[in-house]
Write an enzyme that holds these catalytic residues in place. Structure first.
Site, PDB file in Angstrom:
ATOM      1  CG  HIS A  94      34.301 -71.016   0.238  1.00 54.89           C
ATOM      2  ND1 HIS A  94      33.389 -72.013  -0.529  1.00 54.89           N
ATOM      3  CD2 HIS A  94      34.173 -71.509   1.561  1.00 54.89           C
ATOM      4  CE1 HIS A  94      33.322 -72.937   0.347  1.00 54.89           C
ATOM      5  NE2 HIS A  94      33.603 -72.927   1.521  1.00 54.89           N
ATOM      6  CG  HIS A 262      31.434 -76.680  10.007  1.00 58.53           C
ATOM      7  ND1 HIS A 262      31.949 -78.150   9.614  1.00 58.53           N
ATOM      8  CD2 HIS A 262      31.442 -76.132   8.970  1.00 58.53           C
ATOM      9  CE1 HIS A 262      32.321 -78.021   8.441  1.00 58.53           C
ATOM     10  NE2 HIS A 262      32.255 -76.954   7.771  1.00 58.53           N
TER      11      HIS A 262
END
Length: 718
Positions: A94, A262
């Site tokens: 992020h 993920h």
């Protein structure tokens, strides 16, 4: 009667929320983006050099400390399954993932995640905990490692600690010390506002506003629950394709990054989101920078709420493997809701051994989950083709992901010459815009003498050098004169570069570069320097423009045409040109370009005055050439702009006439970009300074200094 005393010092509005000037005059030009990140906000000692400080860093010790951190669970924020890897990867992801290719802004290059608004975005929930976990390490190594580098390295080491062979890592990101003022994140006034509402970033048939990449205010990428929170993997796939392309990623990199991100960690939504306190910027003092605190229930460990989605993607969320694709393709998936009420997908009839264990109790197993973005990899035909290849070739997946992760985390660092450290990959990658090393052992004056004999005018030389250098973006350190890519596709055909004039100049200068063993890049800059010297001489000043040799010439094969298309100038106020009319005013576009070039407001001002005096407008127009002696590096632009014997009147869109007040006779024409230097109070102050009789020489010297800054902006190799 209130017992609260009245403010004994400056009024509260001056130190907290207040009505800024642009509230009263919203159309006024906001110069704040040029007045940031100066020495007054930076606590480092004058002359501090981060690259020099890095030389004293024990890199291996730092990496080992980070690896140890991953499994050193803290009671105040316990690690899922005893491993902080997923949290650290999300923090790094992020940090880097705000980058967008359109203007090069965002990204992890400055540690901006520490500040508003990023530190309080909904998508960055609980990353304040990740940074706080890193604080003892930052405290230990101090100035030898920046927050920006540390956050990205923590993500790298998290992957390595879980078994991935990463592609490499480069130090070199320098911290900022306050929020960035130049980055446009969108016009919405509420977090996660759906598209189609007031100030929406979308228009038409889901046309995302430039330069934005994220689909909602407060998100890094796409909405994990679906477009506007409505699950539909095929629609989400289209959002992903746009968003990742605007981050400079292709379909294969998109699938790799989504799946690789993920493969480890989990999402958190096992609780009631209504119990969460405010984000860090709105949290009370006693939280000491923490946000989203849950004082109503346990709120940590298995009861953590962040995105609202709950569960791990894989069976073994603390190790790198191919389990993500195994689960994605081995089961059918049904839409359901998390305990926090978020949409997510869960497998139908999953085998018990494929379920991940609970983050606290290994005797408990729970369903894995997939987001709408994960399901897009299965349902979108193009994404699925790539995902299936990764599924059947784990080594190829691991390598592709490692390269894509390196690109994600280094894309905004600029050329490889800015990289530092023992783990910098030897391989040159085309997205790094490689430039061969140039020759610096020659006599620049001899080259200038040859250029002077070509018959090219000072304005042509100055314009060509400027056009070559102006593409530099301080945001992601791309563009600039080094590489001489102005002679290659796509730049040689850009309207902004006046292709016919450019071809003529290159035809005359290229043989000189070849004959003298000098790069074309150096030759173009030397030509511009010569033009400035000639113009200064015409104004009565003998100066020598400083020059740093050693630029190289990139080849067409080293140039990603699509990647460079985003650097095309749509307007250049310095040459009084714009490609077409835009919603944004010409003066705002000038300000944006000046900020991207790393210029201050005084530097922008003196460059405008000099470029007008030397008559280097695009296409040879005379707008703003407020002098009777064009081609002379004089301060006439400012003298005549501030002369009250003239008046100004609009005659067309973005065109004004300057007329003699007494006779009414037209003297000159000018654009909004010219007039703003007499209209805006701050810019007028600079204009008056350079119009003073005692500042004629100062004007020339300041112009040369600013000119050299532009010509050398990309010289990280020097």
């Amino acid at each position: 009667m209130s017992n609260e005393g009245k403010c004994p010092v400056m009024h509260g509005g001056a130190t907290s929320a207040t009505q800024a000037d642009n509230h009263w005059w919203p159309k006024a030009l906001n110069l704040d983006i040029l007045h940031q990140h100066d020495s007054k906000t930076n606590p480092m000692a004058p002359g501090f050099n981060y690259r020099e400080a890095l030389k004293g860093l024990d890199v291996e010790a730092l990496k080992q400390d980070l690896k140890a951190l991953m499994t050193d669970s803290q009671a105040w924020w316990p690690a899922d399954w005893g491993h902080y890897g997923g949290l650290m990867i999300r923090m790094a992801w992020h940090s880097a993932g705000t980058y967008r290719i359109a203007d090069g802004r965002g990204g992890g290059g400055h540690g901006a995640q520490r500040f508003a608004p990023l530190n309080s975005w909904p998508d960055n929930g609980n990353l304040d905990k990740a940074r706080r976990l890193l604080w003892p390490i930052k405290q230990k190594y101090g100035n030898k490692v920046s927050w920006a580098d540390l956050m990205i390295l923590a993500g790298n080491m998290a992957y390595e600690s879980m078994g991935l062979k990463t592609f490499g890592f480069a130090f070199g990101r320098e911290d900022i010390w306050h929020p960035e003022k130049d980055t446009y994140w969108g016009a919405e006034k509420e977090w996660l506002a759906p598209s189609g509402g007031a100030n929406s970033r979308y228009s038409g048939v889901r046309d995302l506003q430039n330069p934005l990449a994220a689909v909602m205010m407060g998100l890094i990428y796409v909405n994990p629950e679906g477009v506007d929170g409505n699950p539909d993997p095929l629609k989400t796939a289209q959002d992903m394709r746009v968003t990742f392309a605007r981050m400079a990623m292709n379909d294969e990199e998109t699938v790799a990054l989504t799946a690789g991100g993920h493969t480890v960690g989990k999402a958190h939504g096992n609780g009631n989101a209504a119990n969460l306190g405010p984000e860090p910027e709105a949290a009370p003092l006693e939280e000491q920078g923490f946000g989203w605190m849950n004082h109503q229930s346990r709120g940590i460990g298995r009861n953590t709420v962040t995105s609202g989605i709950e569960g791990a993607w894989t069976t073994h969320p603390t190790r790198w493997d191919n389990g993500y694709f195994h689960l994605l393709f081995s089961y059918d998936w049904a839409l359901t809701k998390s305990p926090a009420g978020a949409w997510q997908w869960e497998p139908v009839n999953i085998r018990e051994e494929d379920k991940p264990v609970d983050v606290e109790d290994p005797n408990i197993r729970s369903n894995p989950m997939m987001t709408d973005a994960d399901m897009a990899l299965k349902m979108d035909p193009d994404y699925r083709r790539i995902a299936e290849r990764f599924f059947h070739d784990p080594d190829y997946f691991a390598d592709t992901f490692a390269r894509a992760w390196f690109k994600l985390t280094h894309r905004d660092m600029g050329p490889k010459s800015r990289y530092f450290g023992p783990d910098v990959p030897a391989e040159d990658l085309i997205w790094q815009d490689p430039v061969p090393k140039g020759n610096s052992q020659y006599d620049p004056e001899a080259v200038k003498a040859r250029i002077a004999g070509t018959g090219l005018g000072a304005a042509e030389l100055v314009a060509t050098a400027w056009d070559s250098a102006r593409t530099y973006r301080n945001s992601d350190k791309r563009g600039g004169a080094n590489g001489a890519r102005i002679r290659l596709l796509p730049q040689k055909d850009w309207v902004a570069n006046e292709p016919a004039r450019l071809a003529r100049v290159l035809e005359l200068l290229t043989p000189i570069a070849s004959d003298m063993g000098v790069s074309i890049a150096d030759t173009l800059v030397l030509g511009g320097n010569l033009g400035v010297e000639l113009a200064a001489k015409a104004a009565g000043f003998n100066i020598k423009v400083p020059f740093i040799p050693g630029r190289g010439d990139a080849s067409q094969a080293q140039t990603d045409i699509d990647s460079f298309e985003v650097l095309e100038p749509l307007a250049d106020g310095f040459r009084n040109w714009q490609k077409q009319d835009f919603v944004v005013t010409p003066e705002e576009m000038l300000l944006d370009r000046a900020q991207l070039m790393g210029l201050s407001a005084p530097e922008m001002t003196v460059l405008i005055g000099g470029m007008r005096a030397m008559a280097v407008n695009h296409g040879g127009t005379t707008h703003g050439v407020l002098t009777d002696n064009p081609g002379s590096l004089s301060n006439d632009f400012f003298v005549n702009l501030t002369d009250m014997s003239y008046r100004w009147k609009p005659v067309a869109n973005n065109l004004y006439e300057i007329c003699d007040r007494a006779s009414g006779q037209k003297k000159w024409t000018a654009t909004r970009v010219d007039l703003v230097f007499g209209s805006n109070s701050v810019l007028r102050a600079y204009a008056e300074y350079y119009a003073q009789d005692d500042n004629k020489e100062t004007f020339v010297k300041d112009f040369v200094t600013a000119w050299c800054k532009v010509m050398n902006a990309d010289r990280f190799d020097a």
